[in-house]
Design a protein around this motif. Structure first.
Motif, PDB file in Angstrom:
ATOM      1  N   LYS A 187      45.141  57.691  35.476  1.00 56.63           N
ATOM      2  CA  LYS A 187      44.942  57.165  36.834  1.00 56.63           C
ATOM      3  C   LYS A 187      45.191  55.661  36.846  1.00 56.63           C
ATOM      4  N   ASN A 188      46.370  55.298  37.284  1.00 57.63           N
ATOM      5  CA  ASN A 188      46.792  53.907  37.204  1.00 57.63           C
ATOM      6  C   ASN A 188      45.937  52.956  38.028  1.00 57.63           C
ATOM      7  N   LYS A 189      45.411  53.427  39.154  1.00 56.25           N
ATOM      8  CA  LYS A 189      44.608  52.543  39.994  1.00 56.25           C
ATOM      9  C   LYS A 189      43.417  51.990  39.218  1.00 56.25           C
ATOM     10  N   ILE A 190      42.815  52.837  38.403  1.00 54.01           N
ATOM     11  CA  ILE A 190      41.664  52.405  37.608  1.00 54.01           C
ATOM     12  C   ILE A 190      42.067  51.336  36.605  1.00 54.01           C
ATOM     13  N   TRP A 191      43.173  51.582  35.901  1.00 58.95           N
ATOM     14  CA  TRP A 191      43.563  50.664  34.827  1.00 58.95           C
ATOM     15  C   TRP A 191      44.173  49.385  35.361  1.00 58.95           C
ATOM     16  N   LEU A 192      44.760  49.426  36.523  1.00 62.77           N
ATOM     17  CA  LEU A 192      45.253  48.193  37.134  1.00 62.77           C
ATOM     18  C   LEU A 192      44.082  47.285  37.513  1.00 62.77           C
ATOM     19  N   ARG A 193      42.952  47.883  37.864  1.00 58.76           N
ATOM     20  CA  ARG A 193      41.765  47.074  38.138  1.00 58.76           C
ATOM     21  C   ARG A 193      41.253  46.427  36.841  1.00 58.76           C
ATOM     22  N   TYR A 194      41.268  47.190  35.749  1.00 58.82           N
ATOM     23  CA  TYR A 194      40.876  46.606  34.464  1.00 58.82           C
ATOM     24  C   TYR A 194      41.821  45.464  34.082  1.00 58.82           C
ATOM     25  N   LEU A 195      43.085  45.614  34.421  1.00 59.44           N
ATOM     26  CA  LEU A 195      44.074  44.594  34.082  1.00 59.44           C
ATOM     27  C   LEU A 195      43.806  43.285  34.812  1.00 59.44           C
ATOM     28  N   GLU A 196      43.197  43.368  35.960  1.00 61.56           N
ATOM     29  CA  GLU A 196      42.895  42.173  36.747  1.00 61.56           C
ATOM     30  C   GLU A 196      41.710  41.392  36.186  1.00 61.56           C
ATOM     31  N   SER A 197      40.977  41.997  35.245  1.00 62.00           N
ATOM     32  CA  SER A 197      39.834  41.325  34.639  1.00 62.00           C
ATOM     33  C   SER A 197      40.299  40.137  33.802  1.00 62.00           C
ATOM     34  N   ASP A 198      39.410  39.175  33.597  1.00 67.98           N
ATOM     35  CA  ASP A 198      39.733  38.073  32.691  1.00 67.98           C
ATOM     36  C   ASP A 198      39.287  38.376  31.260  1.00 67.98           C
ATOM     37  N   ASN A 199      38.878  39.615  31.018  1.00 71.82           N
ATOM     38  CA  ASN A 199      38.453  40.067  29.698  1.00 71.82           C
ATOM     39  C   ASN A 199      39.679  40.562  28.926  1.00 71.82           C
ATOM     40  N   PRO A 200      40.057  39.910  27.802  1.00 75.81           N
ATOM     41  CA  PRO A 200      41.262  40.341  27.068  1.00 75.81           C
ATOM     42  C   PRO A 200      41.172  41.764  26.538  1.00 75.81           C
ATOM     43  N   ASN A 201      39.959  42.220  26.202  1.00 78.62           N
ATOM     44  CA  ASN A 201      39.820  43.604  25.747  1.00 78.62           C
ATOM     45  C   ASN A 201      40.188  44.586  26.847  1.00 78.62           C
ATOM     46  N   TYR A 202      39.696  44.345  28.061  1.00 81.24           N
ATOM     47  CA  TYR A 202      40.036  45.211  29.186  1.00 81.24           C
ATOM     48  C   TYR A 202      41.535  45.173  29.478  1.00 81.24           C
ATOM     49  N   GLN A 203      42.116  43.992  29.384  1.00 82.77           N
ATOM     50  CA  GLN A 203      43.557  43.874  29.650  1.00 82.77           C
ATOM     51  C   GLN A 203      44.368  44.685  28.637  1.00 82.77           C
ATOM     52  N   ALA A 204      44.006  44.576  27.365  1.00 79.88           N
ATOM     53  CA  ALA A 204      44.737  45.306  26.322  1.00 79.88           C
ATOM     54  C   ALA A 204      44.568  46.810  26.487  1.00 79.88           C
ATOM     55  N   ILE A 205      43.331  47.245  26.773  1.00 84.82           N
ATOM     56  CA  ILE A 205      43.092  48.671  27.010  1.00 84.82           C
ATOM     57  C   ILE A 205      43.923  49.154  28.188  1.00 84.82           C
ATOM     58  N   ALA A 206      43.969  48.358  29.256  1.00 85.99           N
ATOM     59  CA  ALA A 206      44.700  48.748  30.459  1.00 85.99           C
ATOM     60  C   ALA A 206      46.191  48.891  30.187  1.00 85.99           C
ATOM     61  N   LEU A 207      46.767  47.955  29.438  1.00 84.52           N
ATOM     62  CA  LEU A 207      48.196  48.046  29.132  1.00 84.52           C
ATOM     63  C   LEU A 207      48.503  49.323  28.363  1.00 84.52           C
ATOM     64  N   LYS A 208      47.605  49.710  27.466  1.00 86.65           N
ATOM     65  CA  LYS A 208      47.823  50.946  26.702  1.00 86.65           C
ATOM     66  C   LYS A 208      47.680  52.173  27.601  1.00 86.65           C
ATOM     67  N   GLN A 209      46.654  52.213  28.434  1.00 89.53           N
ATOM     68  CA  GLN A 209      46.442  53.381  29.288  1.00 89.53           C
ATOM     69  C   GLN A 209      47.572  53.545  30.304  1.00 89.53           C
ATOM     70  N   LEU A 210      48.082  52.437  30.816  1.00 88.71           N
ATOM     71  CA  LEU A 210      49.185  52.510  31.785  1.00 88.71           C
ATOM     72  C   LEU A 210      50.443  53.117  31.167  1.00 88.71           C
TER      73      LEU A 210
END
Length: 749
Positions: free
Chosen positions: A488-511
């Motif tokens: 579900k890209n909508k969820i991971w795009l929201r994680y990508l908007e975080s300033d947390n590098p862990n969330y950003q990295a997880i989001a790039l992988k899930q996308l």
């Protein structure tokens, strides 16, 4: 109407047959409703021995909101258990993970070496027990298709399987998995160890343990002992475990150079309380952690009755090396060492060798960690990661990871490998998931290779945040999203908007699992602009493993990244790509990046895959416009190396194409292509593969080797010819199947 009635009856019978197959197993399900399920697969004997402890384990998981289901049975072969798992997987709620407890059949895999990071043993020449990869990907990737070969003639619970050529050729596991398999070579029974271990796990789940303490050790010989590797990792780990860097007690980065015999310091550090994660970057065997190597740190050490410095340590190493051999091999070793180091022939005098035998042996014993030493201490890290070869070999009676986990210390889970592993892989990819409270099984699932396994409890997780800012709610959401919403890209795009590098990295992988239209541009943006080491590396990783057309452009950017690991991987994959635009930045590395030894090593290997005339021209051009001391000589020396490689490559190609040469000689040259994708030779190689009058076995091996050209600029040409060959139904089945497998390997992007 009768026709449809018959179909309905058949459908019901199929369902009932599936239920009947599961009926022979005892299934203990929890009461209540759960978002996901976790299967505890255990053999009957183990269940009888540790029944209460298993039920307590199930209970604590249920209290955490995880639908833990115990499945008790006696499976004679892995395919029987896999069939049960496939049936269970079709039911709701979704299975997020599995743990195999006790005496569960072990699958040993063949014809799937391309799913490992480094293992490339010749399966036709080496014994089956040596050239097979022990792997639970057999179980947790339900789409992979295998054919049974045989049972092991020495271990009744080990079974050999071939990956079918028509199977998917890449690992995409449906759920995470782990093994709770105690060592069988210690003084306690496996059931007693399992009981003791499960009590420890339940206690660990009841504690509130924040992700604020991580320790990392780099052993002798790993990553070329490059200090830039060691230094740069600290920057990335600070991004991934920020709470651990709020105090000097929260993090430590050890190196084999810090003490003459570092293993004793490691024993002390391992037994310190409150360590969350301990990482070993090292060489390893199933029964050994290689720590200090044969040359002690360059300071004088008081040892026995005298002081031993580096020269004496070197002498001890040479004598111990000589003792490994006998007969002709010993004489050859002595002659080579005497010549290479200018030694007096009396250096290996029989009387001196006997006189120093005990002291040399004692010295050697101080270099590394062996199983009995692990058993004698009490390791405290809750999570231990072995970035090493063979330390996770759970098919052995005793193995390093098992000795750490089933010890009486506090370690509840370890990650290790069942065969050798690539030094240059990103072993800490997405490890920041653990700092965000993800169950360790979810981390393992994201970076699975054929050889990588969890030993112990895969549901264990740390608490994100700090004692003043508990973020358990966010961790619950993350685990749920990883289990249920990975596409579900909508969820991971929201994680990508975080300033947390862990969330950003997880989001790039899930996308990457359901790439949005602008995904490649998004990855390039993060590779170019992200301030975070781990996020830029994740962007590059996704470009590499997503088959992006932007790969050459991304590699050019990455070759100048400040993070050594990014440069190293860019250098490595530049060779597999083969785009000539990469020659110039690679040559810059080979000439001017002495401080990054592993980058230079990858660069040297990669340049061999290009047109070597272009490489030599660029070396001379770059050296002539530099401030290199003796630049002309440097250029001449390096150019000479590649000119010699050009001659070797041509000689090897001549042998491959020579029908009068022996099949063994030709196959030897072909196997080299798996590590060195020689793009400029593809046209000639395809002529050999297309020649129906040529030796069938040579063509089979060549078809397999060309399947390793996943990133090559010649990939479209390879696929076109492979498809044309595959259309010929008169081909021998083994050759046609190998061609089909290589097509699937090259197409899976």
């Amino acid at each position: 109407m009768k026709k449809y009635t018959n179909y309905l009856i058949l459908f019901i019978l199929l369902i009932l047959s599936g239920e009947a197959a599961l009926a022979k197993n005892k299934v203990i399900s929890p009461s209540g409703r759960f978002d996901t399920r976790f299967l505890i697969i255990i053999d009957q004997s183990s269940y009888d021995a540790v029944k209460q402890e298993v039920l307590d384990y199930q209970k604590v998981l249920v209290e955490e909101g995880l639908g833990a289901v115990i499945v008790v049975g006696d499976w004679e072969r892995p395919d029987q258990l896999k069939e049960d798992l496939q049936k269970l997987y079709k039911k709701k709620p979704v299975i997020e993970g599995v743990v195999f407890v006790g005496d569960i059949p072990v699958a040993r895999i063949r014809n799937f070496q391309h799913a490992t990071t480094a293992f490339k043993m010749n399966e036709t020449e080496f014994p089956i027990e040596e050239s097979s990869v022990t792997s639970d990907r057999y179980y947790d990737d339900l789409d992979l298709e295998f054919e049974f070969i045989s049972a092991d003639d020495k271990n009744e619970n080990h079974f050999y399987y071939n990956l079918k050529e028509s199977s998917p050729q890449v690992i995409k596991s449906e759920f995470y998995s782990a093994r709770m398999l105690p060592p069988s070579d210690v003084d306690l029974s496996q059931h007693e160890l399992l009981k003791r271990y499960l009590i420890k796990v339940v206690e660990a789940h009841k504690e509130v343990n924040y992700a604020d303490n991580i320790k990392i050790f780099n052993g002798h010989g790993y990553n070329f002992d490059c200090l830039t590797v060691w230094q740069n990792q600290q920057f990335a780990i600070k991004e991934q475990f920020p709470e651990a860097f709020k105090s000097s007690l929260g993090n430590a980065f050890y190196n084999f150079r810090q003490r003459p015999f570092m293993k004793y310091d490691i024993f002390e550090r391992l037994q310190r309380k409150n360590t969350d994660v301990f990482v070993f970057h090292e060489h390893g065997a199933f029964d050994t952690q290689y720590i200090s190597g044969p040359y002690i740190a360059p300071n004088v050490l008081g040892y026995n009755s005298g002081a031993i410095g580096p020269m004496e340590a070197f002498s001890i190493s040479l004598r111990n090396g000589y003792r490994h051999y006998s007969g002709e091999k010993a004489e050859k070793y002595k002659a080579n060492v005497t010549r290479d180091y200018g030694l007096d022939p009396t250096f290996f005098d029989v009387d001196l060798m006997e006189l120093t035998r005990v002291s040399d042996s004692t010295f050697a014993a101080n270099e590394n960690i062996v199983l009995e030493e692990i058993w004698a201490i009490s390791p405290q890290p809750r999570i231990t990661i072995f970035d090493a070869c063979y330390n996770g070999s759970f098919h052995k009676p005793g193995y390093v990871a098992g000795y750490h986990v089933f010890n009486d210390g506090n370690t509840v889970v370890a990650q290790g490998n069942t065969v050798n592993v690539l030094q240059d892989k990103w072993s800490m990819e997405l490890v920041g998931m653990l700092a965000e409270g993800a169950r360790i099984g979810f981390w393992q699932k994201e970076i699975q290779t054929l050889e990588s396994h969890l030993i112990g409890d895969p549901t264990y997780r740390l608490i994100p945040g700090s004692r003043t800012e508990n973020r358990s709610f966010e961790a619950l959401a993350l685990n749920k999203n990883l289990a249920l919403h990975s596409h579900k890209n909508k969820i991971w795009l929201r994680y990508l908007e975080s300033d947390n590098p862990n969330y950003q990295a997880i989001a790039l992988k899930q996308l990457s699992k359901n790439p949005p239209k602008d995904y490649e541009d998004l990855l390039m943006k993060y590779l170019k602009e992200s301030p975070y080491y781990s996020v830029r590396m994740q962007a590059l990783q996704r470009i590499i493993y997503g088959g992006s057309k932007k790969l050459p452009e991304a590699l050019i950017i990455a070759l100048n990244d400040p993070y050594e690991l990014i440069r190293r991987n860019a250098a490595r994959f530049s060779g597999y790509c083969g785009d000539i635009r990469l020659i110039e930045p690679l040559v810059e590395n080979i000439l001017f990046a002495n401080e990054s030894q592993r980058v230079q090593y990858s660069t040297q290997s990669s340049l061999e895959m290009f047109d070597l005339d272009l490489v030599v021209d660029q070396i001379k051009k770059s050296a002539s416009n530099s401030y290199l001391l003796n630049g002309d000589k440097t250029a001449s020396d390096i150019s000479g190396y590649y000119e010699a490689q050009k001659e070797r490559q041509q000689n090897r190609l001549d042998v491959i194409m020579d029908k009068d040469a022996s099949a063994e000689e030709r196959i030897f040259g072909i196997r080299n292509l798996r590590n060195y994708n020689n793009h400029k030779q593809v046209e000639d190689l395809l002529l050999v593969l297309s020649d129906n009058s040529d030796d069938t076995q040579v063509r089979i091996v060549l078809a397999e080797a060309l399947g390793w050209f996943r990133w090559s600029i010649k990939r479209p040409e390879l696929l076109k010819t492979l498809h044309e060959i595959y259309k010929d139904k008169s081909l021998p089945n083994e050759l046609r199947n190998e061609v089909h497998q290589s097509i699937l390997r090259l197409k899976y992007f």
